[in-house]
Design an enzyme around this catalytic site. Structure first.
Site, PDB file in Angstrom:
ATOM      1  N   SER A 184       0.751  -1.020  -0.052  1.00  0.00           N
ATOM      2  CA  SER A 184      -0.185  -0.030   0.114  1.00  0.00           C
ATOM      3  C   SER A 184       0.813   1.181   0.094  1.00  0.00           C
ATOM      4  O   SER A 184       1.922   1.326   0.786  1.00  0.00           O
ATOM      5  CB  SER A 184      -0.799  -0.001   1.407  1.00  0.00           C
ATOM      6  OG  SER A 184      -1.532   1.221   1.464  1.00  0.00           O
ATOM      7  N   TYR A 210      -1.766  -1.210  10.154  1.00  0.00           N
ATOM      8  CA  TYR A 210      -1.833  -1.416   8.422  1.00  0.00           C
ATOM      9  C   TYR A 210      -0.557  -1.076   7.683  1.00  0.00           C
ATOM     10  O   TYR A 210       0.113  -1.631   7.110  1.00  0.00           O
ATOM     11  CB  TYR A 210      -2.817  -0.794   7.888  1.00  0.00           C
ATOM     12  CG  TYR A 210      -3.218  -0.935   6.625  1.00  0.00           C
ATOM     13  CD1 TYR A 210      -3.787  -2.049   6.083  1.00  0.00           C
ATOM     14  CD2 TYR A 210      -2.885   0.112   5.574  1.00  0.00           C
ATOM     15  CE1 TYR A 210      -3.956  -2.363   4.594  1.00  0.00           C
ATOM     16  CE2 TYR A 210      -2.973  -0.250   4.161  1.00  0.00           C
ATOM     17  CZ  TYR A 210      -3.707  -1.436   3.801  1.00  0.00           C
ATOM     18  OH  TYR A 210      -3.910  -1.289   2.564  1.00  0.00           O
ATOM     19  N   THR A 245     -13.202  -0.232  -3.298  1.00  0.00           N
ATOM     20  CA  THR A 245     -13.216  -1.676  -2.920  1.00  0.00           C
ATOM     21  C   THR A 245     -14.132  -1.770  -1.836  1.00  0.00           C
ATOM     22  O   THR A 245     -14.053  -0.820  -0.912  1.00  0.00           O
ATOM     23  CB  THR A 245     -11.919  -2.602  -2.955  1.00  0.00           C
ATOM     24  OG1 THR A 245     -11.361  -1.916  -1.748  1.00  0.00           O
ATOM     25  CG2 THR A 245     -10.902  -2.257  -4.179  1.00  0.00           C
TER      26      THR A 245
END
Ligand SMILES: NC(=O)c1ccc[n+]([C@@H]2O[C@H](COP(=O)([O-])OP(=O)(O)OC[C@H]3O[C@@H](n4cnc5c(N)ncnc54)[C@H](OP(=O)(O)O)[C@@H]3O)[C@@H](O)[C@H]2O)c1
Length: 326
Positions: A184, A210, A245
């Site tokens: 990412s 994350y 998404t």
């Protein structure tokens, strides 16, 4: 195609990248595809006879990747953690691509025991026990600090430990193959936390956890590429930009509301993953890619990583997975 000299096209591409939002949204590929530096599409049958395994294939980018690989002729194993959802997705994709050779397999990538089981069973499921392409796409951003069944912080388990273990276990089946880690752009904001890989210090933040785990994926690239080169396996990372998404809707609802119409579609978010799997010759390993071009692993001075920190992280991974050294 815009009739621009290559240095100008390169400049536009880099400008899109460094200004972040223009490059990461749907504007990025809309412009880049018109530049003379945009690499060619793979041949329509580029993956005929190859077997691809895609984790997190029940949603968003993983589903788009599975579809993209199947459209290029690959036999695709869709890896789902939820078998019921996997069956629905498989039926739907099979309905859209009736000639495709698709299979379903179940694995929770954050559960190291389940990864071991899956790696043991997979060779029975695929032609000649071979895997040519392994796409580590499964991802999540838990709202609170969560631990995997083995007690690891979940994002590190799902984005780093599970993928490394699965690749290690499949290595004899992957000879000459390619491994792609879906990381990412969020990792650009975080430095490597080799001193706290399980996020035990400080207040937990979902986006930080994350991004740290995605930073770890990128930092491990040279180590993994060197380690797996002996088996003829190359490893690549790609970040998809910002794609619309279910994962983004669920984990970043405010971001989704703000950026909504500008987000890329899943196909565009998965484009570089599919391209890395199919383009010839094999792209140089250990690099980070976005929109079919190599990108720097760091844009901020404060995130730069030394060899020692990287080696410490690798030692930690090796110990957690009980892997032989170095
Ligand atoms: N979309 C973006 O803009 C964006 C940006 C940067 C990076 N990424 C990365 O791209 C990848 C795909 O993201 P996405 O946006 O497509 O998200 P998504 O729609 O939430 O899809 C994530 C997929 O991962 C699966 N998954 C989650 N935890 C799992 C586990 N423990 N074991 C196995 N599978 C698991 C999910 O399964 P279920 O269907 O069962 O939930 C789903 O199939 C992720 O690695 C994400 O970090 C996405």
């Amino acid at each position: 195609m815009l009739p621009l000299p290559r240095p100008v096209a390169d400049g536009i591409d880099v400008l899109l990248d460094r200004t972040v939002a223009p490059g990461y949204t749907r504007i990025g590929p809309a412009v880049r595809r018109r530049l003379p530096t945009w690499p060619a599409d793979p041949a329509p049958d580029a993956l005929q006879g190859r077997t691809a395994v895609v984790t997190g294939a029940t949603s968003g980018l993983g589903l788009a990747t599975a579809e993209g690989l199947a459209r290029l002729g690959a036999d695709v194993v869709l890896v789902a953690r939820d078998e019921e959802k996997g069956r629905r997705v498989l039926a739907d994709l099979g309905g859209r691509l009736p000639a495709a050779r698709l299979q379903l397999a179940r694995c929770d990538v954050s559960d190291l025991d389940d990864v071991r089981r899956f790696a043991g069973e997979l060779p029975e499921q695929v032609d000649a026990g071979r895997v040519d392409l392994l796409v580590h796409n499964a991802g999540a951003m838990p709202p609170t600090r969560t631990e995997s069944p083995q007690g690891h912080e979940l994002t590190m388990a799902l984005h780093v430990l599970g993928p490394v273990l699965l690749t290690e276990l499949l290595l004899p089946r992957l000879t000459g193959g390619r491994v792609v880690l879906v990381t990412s752009g969020g990792m650009y904001a975080q430095r490597l936390r080799d001193d706290d890989p399980e996020y035990r210090q400080g207040e937990y933040s979902p986006t930080t956890a994350y991004a740290r785990s995605k930073r770890a994926q990128v930092e491990l690239l040279p180590v993994l590429d060197q380690r797996w080169a002996g088996a003829g396996v190359s490893v690549h990372a790609t970040h998809p930009g910002w794609a619309d998404t279910p994962g983004v809707v669920e984990s970043l609802p405010r971001f989704h509301r703000l950026t909504g119409p500008l987000l890329r579609d899943a196909e565009s978010g998965a484009d570089t993953t599919v391209w890395l799997c199919a383009t010839e010759p094999v792209p140089t390993g250990a690099m980070l890619w976005h929109d079919r071009r190599p990108r720097p692993p760091h844009v901020l001075r404060r995130t730069r990583t030394g060899e020692e920190e990287r080696a410490r992280l690798w030692d930690w991974v090796r110990v957690q997975l009980d892997l032989p050294g170095p």
